[in-house]
Write a protein that holds these residues in place. Structure first.
Motif, mmCIF file in Angstrom:
data_model
loop_
_atom_site.group_PDB
_atom_site.id
_atom_site.type_symbol
_atom_site.label_atom_id
_atom_site.label_comp_id
_atom_site.label_asym_id
_atom_site.label_seq_id
_atom_site.Cartn_x
_atom_site.Cartn_y
_atom_site.Cartn_z
ATOM 1 N N LYS A 372 22.945 12.310 -12.042
ATOM 2 C CA LYS A 372 23.327 13.297 -13.051
ATOM 3 C C LYS A 372 24.124 14.439 -12.435
ATOM 4 N N ILE A 373 23.710 14.902 -11.258
ATOM 5 C CA ILE A 373 24.404 16.000 -10.565
ATOM 6 C C ILE A 373 25.814 15.565 -10.171
ATOM 7 N N ALA A 374 25.933 14.333 -9.639
ATOM 8 C CA ALA A 374 27.251 13.829 -9.219
ATOM 9 C C ALA A 374 28.200 13.727 -10.403
ATOM 10 N N VAL A 375 27.694 13.227 -11.522
ATOM 11 C CA VAL A 375 28.522 13.103 -12.725
ATOM 12 C C VAL A 375 28.949 14.483 -13.214
ATOM 13 N N SER A 376 28.016 15.428 -13.221
ATOM 14 C CA SER A 376 28.317 16.790 -13.660
ATOM 15 C C SER A 376 29.400 17.413 -12.789
ATOM 16 N N ASP A 377 29.326 17.154 -11.484
ATOM 17 C CA ASP A 377 30.328 17.690 -10.557
ATOM 18 C C ASP A 377 31.717 17.137 -10.867
ATOM 19 N N PHE A 378 31.785 15.840 -11.158
ATOM 20 C CA PHE A 378 33.082 15.229 -11.462
ATOM 21 C C PHE A 378 33.620 15.698 -12.810
ATOM 22 N N ILE A 379 32.733 15.896 -13.784
ATOM 23 C CA ILE A 379 33.171 16.404 -15.089
ATOM 24 C C ILE A 379 33.797 17.783 -14.921
ATOM 25 N N THR A 380 33.202 18.600 -14.081
ATOM 26 C CA THR A 380 33.739 19.943 -13.806
ATOM 27 C C THR A 380 35.049 19.855 -13.036
ATOM 28 N N LEU A 381 35.058 19.047 -11.971
ATOM 29 C CA LEU A 381 36.251 18.905 -11.128
ATOM 30 C C LEU A 381 37.442 18.404 -11.932
ATOM 31 N N PHE A 382 37.215 17.426 -12.791
ATOM 32 C CA PHE A 382 38.293 16.803 -13.554
ATOM 33 C C PHE A 382 38.567 17.509 -14.890
ATOM 34 N N ASN A 383 37.765 18.535 -15.195
ATOM 35 C CA ASN A 383 37.905 19.245 -16.479
ATOM 36 C C ASN A 383 37.860 18.256 -17.642
ATOM 37 N N ILE A 384 36.863 17.357 -17.618
ATOM 38 C CA ILE A 384 36.710 16.359 -18.674
ATOM 39 C C ILE A 384 36.065 17.027 -19.888
ATOM 40 N N LYS A 385 36.754 16.933 -21.017
ATOM 41 C CA LYS A 385 36.268 17.595 -22.235
ATOM 42 C C LYS A 385 35.322 16.659 -22.975
ATOM 43 N N THR A 386 34.041 16.870 -22.769
ATOM 44 C CA THR A 386 33.009 16.066 -23.422
ATOM 45 C C THR A 386 31.804 16.964 -23.682
ATOM 46 N N PRO A 387 31.126 16.802 -24.829
ATOM 47 C CA PRO A 387 29.961 17.653 -25.117
ATOM 48 C C PRO A 387 28.880 17.525 -24.057
ATOM 49 N N THR A 388 28.582 16.261 -23.654
ATOM 50 C CA THR A 388 27.591 15.993 -22.613
ATOM 51 C C THR A 388 28.000 14.721 -21.887
ATOM 52 N N SER A 389 27.349 14.461 -20.762
ATOM 53 C CA SER A 389 27.627 13.221 -20.027
ATOM 54 C C SER A 389 27.088 12.008 -20.770
ATOM 55 N N SER A 390 26.268 12.233 -21.788
ATOM 56 C CA SER A 390 25.716 11.138 -22.583
ATOM 57 C C SER A 390 26.632 10.726 -23.740
ATOM 58 N N GLN A 391 27.717 11.459 -23.938
ATOM 59 C CA GLN A 391 28.651 11.134 -25.021
ATOM 60 C C GLN A 391 29.236 9.731 -24.832
ATOM 61 N N ILE A 392 29.329 8.953 -25.913
ATOM 62 C CA ILE A 392 29.968 7.638 -25.852
ATOM 63 C C ILE A 392 31.435 7.833 -25.502
ATOM 64 N N ILE A 393 31.895 7.119 -24.482
ATOM 65 C CA ILE A 393 33.241 7.392 -23.966
ATOM 66 C C ILE A 393 34.334 7.035 -24.963
ATOM 67 N N GLY A 394 34.053 6.086 -25.860
ATOM 68 C CA GLY A 394 35.030 5.716 -26.873
ATOM 69 C C GLY A 394 35.370 6.846 -27.817
ATOM 70 N N HIS A 395 34.539 7.909 -27.843
ATOM 71 C CA HIS A 395 34.788 9.049 -28.723
ATOM 72 C C HIS A 395 35.660 10.122 -28.070
ATOM 73 N N LEU A 396 35.993 9.936 -26.789
ATOM 74 C CA LEU A 396 36.828 10.924 -26.092
ATOM 75 C C LEU A 396 38.308 10.626 -26.326
ATOM 76 N N SER A 397 39.145 11.627 -26.088
ATOM 77 C CA SER A 397 40.595 11.435 -26.181
ATOM 78 C C SER A 397 41.057 10.550 -25.019
ATOM 79 N N GLY A 398 42.295 10.032 -25.158
ATOM 80 C CA GLY A 398 42.836 9.143 -24.132
ATOM 81 C C GLY A 398 42.907 9.789 -22.760
ATOM 82 N N GLY A 399 43.313 11.054 -22.719
ATOM 83 C CA GLY A 399 43.422 11.740 -21.437
ATOM 84 C C GLY A 399 42.081 11.892 -20.745
ATOM 85 N N ASN A 400 41.042 12.205 -21.515
ATOM 86 C CA ASN A 400 39.713 12.360 -20.935
ATOM 87 C C ASN A 400 39.124 11.010 -20.512
#
Length: 496
Positions: A372-400
């Motif tokens: 969970k910590i590693a994923v959180s770090d990458f979400i921050t590093l990559f500025n991935i716009k997602t409500p949580t790491s549990s969000q279904i990835i198909g609901h994200l934009s193409g760039g994210n």
């Protein structure tokens, strides 16, 4: 100027979250209206409302002067609105003709399919697009670019009055793109209206008459293309100034990490090149030239039939992608939806799927907190716009989604990262973020192979450039000594 379609003050919310707020769009007879905005700006939601997939909460849609409500895709299609989807919507095991006329097959007096007529009509559509394909060919045998052209032929078969083109050139070669533009000009000369969605700024200024800008689900403005330049358009899309588009950084390369000598295999006749530590090697060439096929030989997706590959001075022979991955070579697919991501799984599970060994006890149990910590770090590093790491990835934009795909590759701590069309379908803001990340990893010593059909991207981001023509390397030189004209000459086999 006759208005074919007018969308006025449309609102749409999902579970209380506003996707569109007071959005308007006009489509004019005999004109191309560009619809632009970053990923997540609301373009796809608006098109889904227009084609009946979603229902608007408020607002009005007027078509041919009459208010309309489309209750489903068939309603809009029958009314004369066609859409070329960004995501391919074809059945691989059916032929080109069967896909074009699926559900609308030509039949004889006895109700049986008139195959001769269907193949003839499909061939006419392919000829209109200057495509030398046999309409009896199965979709599975075509490249992504060729499949995209079939999608275009399918929509042309409906003779629609309004045609929506959603990133139609993403997988096309320059030649295929010009064939498409020729058809676009024919269509508007017949009085049709086109909505053209693209992240490629040069295309907006080449083929479009007007442009509508969306940002954060809201209407920003409508302009004639002649009133704007590229910088002004980008600023309105992202709501801020962007610095240099391709932020190339200079670094001191390390030793040679990969040496390829005369390798041959499916789609590759002969290839030799070197890759240094901390170097970005750009790979260009026409669709079908063998770019992706060469990469598959490098990481074991296909097996070489001749030649040698040296990784850190050791001869290697991979017989599966897993072997290549274990050795430190990671490939990020050009088709993230089909090969790169599992759309029904969460952001977290997609990101860590190939790196679970780093989060597991010796007995195989996953250390969820560390994961969970590693994923959180990458979400921050990559500025991935997602409500949580549990969000279904198909609901994200193409760039994210693309950022998650790249993060997954980096989770395995690779020595070589192969990025195949990493910014396809990604907006200008997200592209810039991906470029900055690529440069950051380069400075940290990661070796990167960047395959792209976007020539300015290859020229802007690479330290050295390879061009592939018909399964062979036709050019290998430093970025500073190559031009766009030289790359194109090498790509078509005319470099002397």
């Amino acid at each position: 100027m006759q208005t074919l379609l007018a969308i006025k003050n449309v609102h749409k919310a999902f579970i209380g979250i506003k996707a569109l707020s007071n959005v308007s769009l006009n489509v004019y007879e005999g004109k191309v209206m560009a619809l632009v905005g970053e990923n997540g700006a609301g373009k796809s939601t608006l098109m889904k409302i227009l084609t009946g997939i979603y229902q608007k909460d408020q607002g009005e849609i007027t078509y041919s002067g009459q208010p309309v409500v489309f209750k489903g895709p068939r309603d809009s299609q029958q009314a004369g609105i066609g859409i070329i989807h960004q995501e391919l919507n074809l059945i691989p095991e059916l032929s080109i003709a069967e896909n074009i006329f699926l559900g609308r097959e030509f039949t004889n007096a006895f109700g049986k399919i008139n195959w001769t007529k269907m193949y003839e009509e499909a061939d006419k559509l392919l000829n209109r697009l200057n495509l030398d394909y046999n309409s009896k060919t199965k979709i599975a045998a075509l490249s992504i670019g060729e499949q995209q052209m079939v999608e275009i032929a399918k929509v042309l078969s409906h003779e629609s009055k309004v045609i929506i083109m959603d990133e139609p050139t993403d997988a096309l070669t320059d030649t295929e793109t010009q064939s498409l533009f020729k058809v676009v000009r024919e269509l508007i000369s017949e009085g049709r209206g086109i909505i053209y969605i693209s992240h490629r700024m040069q295309e907006i200024f080449e083929i479009c008459d007007d442009v509508t800008i969306l940002r954060d689900g809201q209407f920003v403005a409508e302009y004639s293309v002649e009133e704007l330049n590229e910088d002004q358009l980008i600023e309105m899309m992202v709501g801020r100034k962007l610095e240099e588009q391709y932020p190339n950084v200079v670094s001191n390369f390390g030793e040679t990490i990969l040496s390829v000598r005369n390798i041959k295999g499916p789609g590759v006749k002969s290839a030799s090149f070197d890759l240094k530590r901390g170097e970005i090697l750009g790979v260009s060439g026409l669709m079908g030239a063998g770019r992706t096929e060469l990469m598959k030989l490098l990481y074991g997706a296909t097996i070489k039939t001749a030649g040698e590959i040296f990784l850190e001075d050791k001869s290697v022979h991979f017989t599966s992608p897993n072997e290549g991955l274990k050795a430190g070579i990671v490939y990020i697919s050009e088709d993230r939806k089909r090969d790169g991501l599992i759309l029904g799984m969460s952001v977290k599970d997609n990101m860590t799927l190939t790196a679970l060994k780093y989060f597991s006890h010796p007995i195989g149990q996953i250390k969820h907190e560390i994961e969970k910590i590693a994923v959180s770090d990458f979400i921050t590093l990559f500025n991935i716009k997602t409500p949580t790491s549990s969000q279904i990835i198909g609901h994200l934009s193409g760039g994210n989604q693309q950022k998650v795909a790249i993060a997954r590759g980096l989770m395995t701590k690779p020595k070589i990262l192969i990025l195949d069309e990493p910014t396809r379908g990604v907006d200008v803001g997200a592209k810039k973020e991906i470029y900055q990340l690529i440069n950051q990893f380069k400075l940290e010593g990661l070796s990167i192979i960047l395959i792209s059909s976007d020539m300015p991207e290859v020229l802007g981001m690479s330290d050295r450039i390879l061009v592939i023509h018909e399964g062979r390397i036709s050019l290998d030189c430093e970025r500073k000594s190559v031009t766009q004209e030289k790359i194109m000459a090498a790509a078509v086999g005319k470099l002397h």
